[in-house]
Motif scaffolding. Structure first.
Motif, PDB file in Angstrom:
ATOM      1  N   PRO A   1       0.834  -1.207   0.000  1.00 47.68           N
ATOM      2  CA  PRO A   1       0.000   0.000   0.000  1.00 47.68           C
ATOM      3  C   PRO A   1       0.865   1.252   0.000  1.00 47.68           C
ATOM      4  N   LYS A   2       0.596   2.135  -0.962  1.00 46.84           N
ATOM      5  CA  LYS A   2       1.335   3.397  -1.090  1.00 46.84           C
ATOM      6  C   LYS A   2       2.832   3.165  -1.305  1.00 46.84           C
ATOM      7  N   SER A   3       3.151   2.125  -2.054  1.00 50.31           N
ATOM      8  CA  SER A   3       4.556   1.832  -2.340  1.00 50.31           C
ATOM      9  C   SER A   3       5.189   2.964  -3.132  1.00 50.31           C
ATOM     10  N   ARG A   4       6.451   3.243  -2.823  1.00 49.93           N
ATOM     11  CA  ARG A   4       7.172   4.311  -3.519  1.00 49.93           C
ATOM     12  C   ARG A   4       7.706   3.843  -4.860  1.00 49.93           C
ATOM     13  N   TYR A   5       7.835   2.528  -5.051  1.00 48.09           N
ATOM     14  CA  TYR A   5       8.557   2.043  -6.210  1.00 48.09           C
ATOM     15  C   TYR A   5       7.729   1.158  -7.134  1.00 48.09           C
ATOM     16  N   HIS A   6       7.046   0.152  -6.606  1.00 47.73           N
ATOM     17  CA  HIS A   6       6.372  -0.838  -7.448  1.00 47.73           C
ATOM     18  C   HIS A   6       4.886  -0.846  -7.119  1.00 47.73           C
ATOM     19  N   ARG A   7       4.179   0.097  -7.700  1.00 49.38           N
ATOM     20  CA  ARG A   7       2.756   0.241  -7.405  1.00 49.38           C
ATOM     21  C   ARG A   7       1.902  -0.738  -8.197  1.00 49.38           C
ATOM     22  N   HIS A   8       2.477  -1.361  -9.178  1.00 48.25           N
ATOM     23  CA  HIS A   8       1.757  -2.333  -9.990  1.00 48.25           C
ATOM     24  C   HIS A   8       2.215  -3.734  -9.616  1.00 48.25           C
ATOM     25  N   MET A   9       1.269  -4.648  -9.580  1.00 52.99           N
ATOM     26  CA  MET A   9       1.622  -6.025  -9.271  1.00 52.99           C
ATOM     27  C   MET A   9       2.444  -6.619 -10.408  1.00 52.99           C
ATOM     28  N   LEU A  10       3.582  -7.195 -10.045  1.00 62.65           N
ATOM     29  CA  LEU A  10       4.396  -7.911 -11.025  1.00 62.65           C
ATOM     30  C   LEU A  10       3.983  -9.376 -11.000  1.00 62.65           C
ATOM     31  N   PRO A  11       3.395  -9.889 -12.068  1.00 65.85           N
ATOM     32  CA  PRO A  11       2.904 -11.277 -12.076  1.00 65.85           C
ATOM     33  C   PRO A  11       4.051 -12.263 -12.269  1.00 65.85           C
ATOM     34  N   TRP A  12       4.858 -12.383 -11.230  1.00 67.23           N
ATOM     35  CA  TRP A  12       6.031 -13.244 -11.259  1.00 67.23           C
ATOM     36  C   TRP A  12       5.920 -14.291 -10.159  1.00 67.23           C
ATOM     37  N   LEU A  13       6.472 -15.458 -10.422  1.00 65.13           N
ATOM     38  CA  LEU A  13       6.678 -16.484  -9.403  1.00 65.13           C
ATOM     39  C   LEU A  13       8.124 -16.366  -8.943  1.00 65.13           C
ATOM     40  N   MET A  14       8.342 -16.127  -7.645  1.00 67.91           N
ATOM     41  CA  MET A  14       9.689 -15.841  -7.150  1.00 67.91           C
ATOM     42  C   MET A  14      10.082 -16.821  -6.055  1.00 67.91           C
ATOM     43  N   ARG A  15      11.318 -17.308  -6.156  1.00 69.35           N
ATOM     44  CA  ARG A  15      11.835 -18.300  -5.225  1.00 69.35           C
ATOM     45  C   ARG A  15      13.253 -17.895  -4.818  1.00 69.35           C
TER      46      ARG A  15
ATOM     47  N   TYR B   1       4.648  -0.435 -20.889  1.00 72.91           N
ATOM     48  CA  TYR B   1       4.544  -1.809 -20.402  1.00 72.91           C
ATOM     49  C   TYR B   1       5.848  -2.253 -19.754  1.00 72.91           C
ATOM     50  N   ARG B   2       6.965  -2.005 -20.423  1.00 68.25           N
ATOM     51  CA  ARG B   2       8.239  -2.453 -19.869  1.00 68.25           C
ATOM     52  C   ARG B   2       8.569  -1.751 -18.557  1.00 68.25           C
ATOM     53  N   LEU B   3       8.245  -0.490 -18.463  1.00 62.97           N
ATOM     54  CA  LEU B   3       8.498   0.231 -17.218  1.00 62.97           C
ATOM     55  C   LEU B   3       7.707  -0.368 -16.066  1.00 62.97           C
ATOM     56  N   LYS B   4       6.472  -0.787 -16.342  1.00 63.93           N
ATOM     57  CA  LYS B   4       5.611  -1.315 -15.283  1.00 63.93           C
ATOM     58  C   LYS B   4       5.903  -2.783 -14.977  1.00 63.93           C
ATOM     59  N   TYR B   5       6.026  -3.598 -16.017  1.00 65.87           N
ATOM     60  CA  TYR B   5       6.004  -5.044 -15.813  1.00 65.87           C
ATOM     61  C   TYR B   5       7.301  -5.765 -16.216  1.00 65.87           C
ATOM     62  N   ASP B   6       8.262  -5.023 -16.765  1.00 63.50           N
ATOM     63  CA  ASP B   6       9.541  -5.637 -17.105  1.00 63.50           C
ATOM     64  C   ASP B   6      10.684  -4.750 -16.623  1.00 63.50           C
ATOM     65  N   PRO B   7      10.684  -4.406 -15.341  1.00 66.62           N
ATOM     66  CA  PRO B   7      11.735  -3.515 -14.827  1.00 66.62           C
ATOM     67  C   PRO B   7      13.080  -4.227 -14.781  1.00 66.62           C
ATOM     68  N   LEU B   8      14.139  -3.424 -14.747  1.00 69.65           N
ATOM     69  CA  LEU B   8      15.460  -3.996 -14.558  1.00 69.65           C
ATOM     70  C   LEU B   8      15.515  -4.651 -13.183  1.00 69.65           C
ATOM     71  N   VAL B   9      16.045  -5.855 -13.132  1.00 71.45           N
ATOM     72  CA  VAL B   9      16.067  -6.580 -11.869  1.00 71.45           C
ATOM     73  C   VAL B   9      17.440  -6.486 -11.219  1.00 71.45           C
ATOM     74  N   SER B  10      17.412  -6.560  -9.913  1.00 66.58           N
ATOM     75  CA  SER B  10      18.620  -6.615  -9.102  1.00 66.58           C
ATOM     76  C   SER B  10      18.235  -7.280  -7.795  1.00 66.58           C
ATOM     77  N   LEU B  11      19.210  -7.664  -7.030  1.00 67.21           N
ATOM     78  CA  LEU B  11      18.902  -8.284  -5.751  1.00 67.21           C
ATOM     79  C   LEU B  11      18.156  -7.315  -4.849  1.00 67.21           C
ATOM     80  N   ARG B  12      18.587  -6.056  -4.841  1.00 62.92           N
ATOM     81  CA  ARG B  12      17.898  -5.069  -4.019  1.00 62.92           C
ATOM     82  C   ARG B  12      16.457  -4.883  -4.467  1.00 62.92           C
TER      83      ARG B  12
END
Length: 743
Positions: free
Chosen positions: A122-136, A316-327
């Protein structure tokens, strides 16, 4: 709650943990050895051995990508498992969340797999859209462990072949406004939850893995089942078979010590294409983060021509395909934790079964389909109600009017009114799509569709060989008159505890009550959806009475206009008299299953005092309840304080074989006893014993399936919304009875 796997010495042939744990059940895990993760669009089942054995993607009712739960060879899986089979396994949810951790402990080291699907904070500063990813996330927090990762998808219910491409040195060349931003970790929830993680950039390094595995399935042309749906949204979701990719991020230990991970193309017996495997060793402080998703390229290719502009693609890429990093993925995990924590903190329950009620609420929330507010009955399909060839295997990935109405009641009891409001929007939608005769269908798709053609998948062997495997549900066109009582009871409570009904909503309610008045005397298939002959089921008649009664109460409370109020009152009283005369067996002193089955018990009548058809102290009801509490060989339905819904051997339900005890009915018995305790206080103690014992049958995470077998194992689809709803209701009302009785 947490659970464990047996700590045994390594077998001589060095079988892996997965094989050792599945040996007892013909190559399958027990149903109760799974946890659930989800994002309000779909959900995955994660075994205690670290294997995802069930995932429909991208929606609850989409075709499966992993389905080893229903075929150990062909079904597909995504496992991350220690190579050492002597480890001890523990699995638990992180506090107040649906983020699942599976821990592996051995003399050599301790490792953890953390599974989740992103939910925006809620009120996220960075990722306000749900990323439909499965993460492990895989990490070692002490010593050293070696893991085997296997990803073998089986697209389209293991019907579609797929190709595998492994791209090396993969990078996404896209300008991202936050690509170089370092997310702040100060005061992070990680510092309190993941106390073993070193968040200092100075002491650790990380990098995106140089490989990307892309799985591209064939698109098969089906001419039956979901492919025939006339609802465009349903057809798109229920036939979605899209390319997916698997990426990874490496987290190094302090001092720059980094693990080595490499994807290896691997054939799989029974598979329809290659998967990827990797064996890697992690030392204390090292991590690997796997991300699986629909490929962005396929989403962009699927855009309509007018949408496929450079600006739309960039958006689309800005919302759902952002650059990934561990942080970045750490932030996604933190956002997800905060989402669930923020949501469950609004729960108002504070009774003695707090942990169980909150877990049930979190499970029910996970079963909610966010776009429409519909509640899926269970995330799985075709898990058997009996081991063998009884054929009691059904697809529960739809929304039943009955189950959803009870869910709305449960949420309102817990003060979670937003969910009730969302479901009311769904009710308004389906009320606008009534049958030609003015009635409702008993179930709908998650988007309000009406078509659920039942289809058998003969190439899948079924859980532990229990065929058939079905998708779709042939009961969709059943007549089940009880749904009107359950729905209108929930609407009445919504008006009382959440929001006042609008006039337009009242018009829909009035039309439904009129329909019940005109059709209450028809035989139906009942709450248990029997596939035998139609009968005048007692429970259905009681719920028809409830439907009219709640309509009358709304007229009384809100002064709504009702030209047929005299007819409503006459019909309500007629139904009551019929139940008392035609469902009552004087010789056996019990309410029977139906007007026709005059010697058959049905545990559904335990709901009579729960819906205020009669008082819990009514002698007729108490006599019926006491008979239900007898063991089956003495004419009852209860064994070891667990309740069968009816005698499956003697009842003509159109199916063969036996089934397990029905968890919903056991909770109903506990609640009914508490309501009867006003006349006999000893029944309140009995109700406590039954609810405590029933809670004990939940799995290590507090999750319940539909049924429990004679050995205490779970049967049927999992998790079962109906069971968790009944737990919440029983806990709430038994608590209230205890507070009223005890000093």
């Amino acid at each position: 709650m947490s659970g464990g796997c047996p700590n045994t010495s390594p077998p001589s042939d060095e079988k892996r943990l997965t094989e050792a744990m599945r040996k007892q059940h013909d190559g399958y895990l027990s149903i109760d050895q799974y946890g659930l993760i989800g994002n309000l669009h779909t959900a995955a089942m994660v075994g205690m051995d670290g294997s995802i054995d069930f995932l429909c993607w991208p929606e609850f009712d989409s075709p499966s990508v992993f389905c080893r739960l229903l075929d150990k060879t062909r079904g597909g899986h995504f496992s991350i498992t220690p190579t050492n089979s002597s480890v001890t396994c523990k699995q638990q949810y992180m506090p107040f969340s649906n983020v699942l951790t599976t821990k592996f402990l051995s003399e050599d080291g301790v490792g953890t797999v953390t599974d989740f699907m992103h939910r925006p904070r809620p009120k996220s500063r960075y990722h306000r859209h749900m990323l439909p990813w499965l993460m492990r996330s895989v990490e070692v927090i002490r010593g050293e462990l070696t893991f085997d990762m296997e990803c073998f998808p089986a697209f389209d219910y293991a019907r579609a072949k797929h190709s595998l491409e492994i791209q090396d040195k993969h990078s996404v060349e896209v300008d991202h406004p936050e690509g170089n931003r370092v997310l702040e970790a100060a005061n992070s929830i990680f510092q309190s939850v993941f106390i073993h993680w070193d968040l200092s950039e100075a002491n650790s390094e990380s990098f995106v893995g140089p490989q990307r595995a892309i799985f591209t399935p064939e698109r098969l042309e089906h001419h039956d089942g979901p492919a025939n749906s006339s609802n465009d949204a349903d057809r798109e979701a229920q036939t979605a078979v899209d390319p997916m990719d698997l990426r990874y991020i490496i987290g190094c230990a302090g001092g720059g010590s980094c693990p080595f991970v490499k994807f290896i193309p691997t054939d799989h017996a029974g598979g329809l294409g290659q998967g990827v495997t990797s064996r890697f060793t992690l030392q204390e402080g090292q991590r690997v983060f796997f991300i699986m998703r629909t490929t962005p390229e396929s989403v962009i290719d699927g855009m309509r021509a007018e949408q496929r502009t450079a600006a739309e693609i960039d958006t689309y890429r800005l919302k759902y395909d952002p650059l990934v990093s561990l942080r970045m993925v750490e932030t996604l995990l933190e956002d997800t934790l905060m989402y669930w924590l923020t949501w469950i903190r609004t729960c108002s329950y504070s009774g003695r079964w707090l942990e169980n009620v909150e877990r049930s609420a979190l499970i029910l929330k996970m079963l909610t389909y966010e776009p429409t507010g519909a509640v899926v009955a269970a995330v799985t399909f075709s898990l058997p109600e009996a081991i063998g060839n009884a054929g009691r295997n059904w697809d529960y990935r739809f929304t039943w009017v009955r189950d959803s109405a009870f869910t709305m009641y449960a949420f309102m009891r817990l003060g979670l009114n937003r969910e009730a409001q969302d479901y009311m929007a769904f009710v308004r939608m389906v009320c606008g799509r009534k049958n030609a005769d003015g009635g409702l269908q008993i179930m709908y798709t998650l988007r309000g569709g009406r078509e659920m053609d039942e289809l058998v998948l003969p190439h899948l062997e079924g859980y532990r060989g229990c065929a058939p495997v079905r998708i779709g549900n042939g009961a969709a066109d059943h007549v089940q008159l009880d749904i009107y009582g359950e729905l209108l009871d929930a609407v009445y409570l919504y008006n009382k505890f959440s929001n006042p009904l609008s006039y337009d909503e009242w018009v829909d309610v009035r039309a439904l009550v009129d329909y019940v008045c005109d059709n209450y005397d028809q035989p139906d298939m009942g709450i248990w959806e029997v596939r035998g002959m139609r009968q005048n089921f007692t429970y259905s008649k009681v719920q028809c009475w409830v439907a009219i009664d709640r309509g009358l109460r709304l007229v009384d409370k809100r002064d709504f206009p009702c030209a047929n109020i005299a007819k409503w009152r006459r019909t309500r009283d007629t139904i009551y008299e019929q139940v008392m005369e035609r469902s009552w067996n004087k010789e056996l002193q019990m309410f029977t299953q139906s007007f026709e089955s005059t010697e058959m018990l049905d545990a559904a009548v335990l709901a009579m005092p729960l819906v205020f058809f009669c008082d819990g102290t009514d002698p007729r009801f108490v006599s019926t309840m006491r008979r239900i509490m007898l063991p089956p060989h003495k004419g009852g339905l209860t064994a070891n304080n667990l309740v069968f819904r009816y005698n499956a051997v003697e009842t003509d339900d159109g199916l063969s074989g036996e089934e397990g005890t029905f968890s919903l009915c056991t909770f109903w018995l506990a609640e009914a006893l508490s309501r009867a305790s006003k006349a006999d206080i000893t029944l309140l103690y009995k109700s406590q014993v039954i609810i405590d014992e029933m809670i004990m049958y939940g799995n290590h995470l507090g999750i319940f399936s539909e049924e429990i077998d004679k050995a205490g194992k779970h049967l049927g689809n999992f998790p079962q919304a109906f069971t968790h709803i009944a737990l919440i209701s029983a806990a709430f009302n038994i608590d209230r009875a205890l507070k009223r009785t005890l000093p």
